[in-house]
Enzyme design. Sequence first.
Site, PDB file in Angstrom:
ATOM      1  N   SER A   1      37.029  33.034  45.727  1.00  0.00           N
ATOM      2  CA  SER A   1      36.581  33.246  47.099  1.00  0.00           C
ATOM      3  C   SER A   1      35.306  32.225  47.577  1.00  0.00           C
ATOM      4  CB  SER A   1      36.165  34.641  47.323  1.00  0.00           C
ATOM      5  OG  SER A   1      34.683  34.708  46.845  1.00  0.00           O
TER       6      SER A   1
ATOM      7  N   ASN B   1      36.012  40.298  34.999  1.00  0.00           N
ATOM      8  CA  ASN B   1      35.879  39.323  34.115  1.00  0.00           C
ATOM      9  C   ASN B   1      34.692  39.456  33.264  1.00  0.00           C
ATOM     10  OD1 ASN B   1      38.556  38.630  34.843  1.00  0.00           O
ATOM     11  ND2 ASN B   1      37.962  36.554  35.596  1.00  0.00           N
TER      12      ASN B   1
ATOM     13  N   GLU C   1      32.853  32.927  48.886  1.00  0.00           N
ATOM     14  CA  GLU C   1      31.614  33.600  48.344  1.00  0.00           C
ATOM     15  C   GLU C   1      31.148  33.144  46.948  1.00  0.00           C
ATOM     16  OE1 GLU C   1      33.568  35.303  50.225  1.00  0.00           O
ATOM     17  OE2 GLU C   1      32.482  35.242  52.047  1.00  0.00           O
ATOM     18  N   ASN C   2      32.240  32.760  46.199  1.00  0.00           N
ATOM     19  CA  ASN C   2      32.214  32.593  44.760  1.00  0.00           C
ATOM     20  C   ASN C   2      31.214  31.051  44.526  1.00  0.00           C
ATOM     21  OD1 ASN C   2      35.252  33.791  43.531  1.00  0.00           O
ATOM     22  ND2 ASN C   2      33.114  34.828  43.576  1.00  0.00           N
TER      23      ASN C   2
ATOM     24  N   ARG D   1      27.844  31.435  43.035  1.00  0.00           N
ATOM     25  CA  ARG D   1      27.488  31.749  41.515  1.00  0.00           C
ATOM     26  C   ARG D   1      26.752  30.542  40.989  1.00  0.00           C
ATOM     27  NH1 ARG D   1      31.884  35.739  39.072  1.00  0.00           N
ATOM     28  NH2 ARG D   1      31.728  37.147  40.721  1.00  0.00           N
TER      29      ARG D   1
ATOM     30  N   ASP E   1      39.057  41.191  39.439  1.00  0.00           N
ATOM     31  CA  ASP E   1      37.810  41.786  39.242  1.00  0.00           C
ATOM     32  C   ASP E   1      37.650  42.309  37.744  1.00  0.00           C
ATOM     33  OD1 ASP E   1      35.121  41.772  39.849  1.00  0.00           O
ATOM     34  OD2 ASP E   1      35.224  43.629  41.187  1.00  0.00           O
TER      35      ASP E   1
ATOM     36  N   SER F   1      36.422  42.944  49.957  1.00  0.00           N
ATOM     37  CA  SER F   1      35.827  41.619  49.872  1.00  0.00           C
ATOM     38  C   SER F   1      36.255  40.451  50.585  1.00  0.00           C
ATOM     39  CB  SER F   1      35.609  41.205  48.419  1.00  0.00           C
ATOM     40  OG  SER F   1      34.899  42.318  47.698  1.00  0.00           O
TER      41      SER F   1
HETATM   42  C1  FPP Z   1      35.966  38.493  39.189  1.00  0.00           C
HETATM   43  O1  FPP Z   1      35.467  38.687  38.019  1.00  0.00           O
HETATM   44  C2  FPP Z   1      36.902  37.257  39.235  1.00  0.00           C
HETATM   45  C3  FPP Z   1      36.746  35.842  39.620  1.00  0.00           C
HETATM   46  C4  FPP Z   1      35.629  35.527  39.963  1.00  0.00           C
HETATM   47  C5  FPP Z   1      38.079  35.312  40.101  1.00  0.00           C
HETATM   48  C6  FPP Z   1      38.903  35.414  39.220  1.00  0.00           C
HETATM   49  C7  FPP Z   1      39.310  34.390  38.289  1.00  0.00           C
HETATM   50  C8  FPP Z   1      40.085  34.025  37.170  1.00  0.00           C
HETATM   51  C9  FPP Z   1      41.064  35.256  36.770  1.00  0.00           C
HETATM   52  C10 FPP Z   1      39.950  33.090  36.319  1.00  0.00           C
HETATM   53  C11 FPP Z   1      40.435  31.596  37.170  1.00  0.00           C
HETATM   54  C12 FPP Z   1      41.785  31.863  37.808  1.00  0.00           C
HETATM   55  C13 FPP Z   1      42.896  31.112  37.700  1.00  0.00           C
HETATM   56  C14 FPP Z   1      43.882  31.391  38.573  1.00  0.00           C
HETATM   57  C15 FPP Z   1      42.945  30.132  36.747  1.00  0.00           C
HETATM   58  P1  FPP Z   1      33.876  38.769  37.886  1.00  0.00           P
HETATM   59  O2  FPP Z   1      33.274  37.673  37.275  1.00  0.00           O
HETATM   60  O3  FPP Z   1      33.208  39.113  39.379  1.00  0.00           O
HETATM   61  O4  FPP Z   1      33.566  40.164  37.235  1.00  0.00           O
HETATM   62  P2  FPP Z   1      32.324  40.814  37.133  1.00  0.00           P
HETATM   63  O5  FPP Z   1      32.350  41.743  38.458  1.00  0.00           O
HETATM   64  O6  FPP Z   1      32.763  42.086  35.952  1.00  0.00           O
HETATM   65  O7  FPP Z   1      31.266  40.254  37.026  1.00  0.00           O
END
Ligand code: FPP
Length: 249
Positions: A62, A19, A64-65, A68, A17, A193
């Site tokens: 997930s 990114n 839920e993703n 987005r 989490d 989550s």
């Molecule tokens: C959460 O960060 C992360 C994700 C949505 C999933 C993780 C995805 C990756 C690391 C990239 C793709 C994965 C692979 C295996 C190629 P967020 O966007 O929710 O961060 P935030 O809460 O700061 O907005």
Amino acid sequence: MSQAPSPVPHHVAIIMDGNGRWAKSHGLPRIEGHRRGVETVRTTTFAARDLGVRMLTLYAFSIENWKRPPDEVGALMGLLEYYLKQELTTFVRDRVRLRTIGRTDELPAGVQQVLRTTMEETKHFADYTLVLALNYGSRSEVVDAARAYAAAVAAGQEKLNDGSWATFSRYLYTADMPEPDLVIRTSGETRISNFLLLQAAYAEFVFTPVLWPDFTKADLAAAIAEFNKRERRFGLTSEQLAKPAAVAK
Ligand code: FPP
């Protein structure tokens, strides 16, 4: 359940989490955070193996993703496909077995194809497994397992009255996987989550403020050190753990 104490957790699972916040803090679009997150997936896969972990599960997408913004979902799927294509030779060279948990049949066809190829080419490796949770959610997993279990009962392959955790858990995506010993979540959030809710029943949890793109081998080693300070009792008392022979089976 009794387990010999081990200095290194056999199975580590990570909720990656932060990114988006990483990108924001660098004045970059969210997708740049995900791109950097993929780099951390790469480094962590090999860091975990170097530290002696045998199975690493990463919550990559997930259920839920899907909610987005469509361009972010599309970018994540594109990154996933690109990552898998890039890593195939590395996985084969370094003997990393790839497997997945989740409703992968709902992923884009290109992603499904590269997943199939990679899993086929790496299926014989036994020492280290990377598990990607893709289109995964614990509640959907339970629904899928209940449906499959009911079908097996209807077909006479299972007896309803014999229902036990040992039997039912064979219908989860994780049927042939050990349960996670350590679950890590990055970015300072302290939620689970919908991730491995049943499998993590006896896991230790470590929450770190580090954002996923900044997560390093040292952070993983620190989480493992924290894990080693914990006493895992699996419902027993400390005294019983000290004298396992006295525990009623
Ligand atoms: C959460 O960060 C992360 C994700 C949505 C999933 C993780 C995805 C990756 C690391 C990239 C793709 C994965 C692979 C295996 C190629 P967020 O966007 O929710 O961060 P935030 O809460 O700061 O907005």
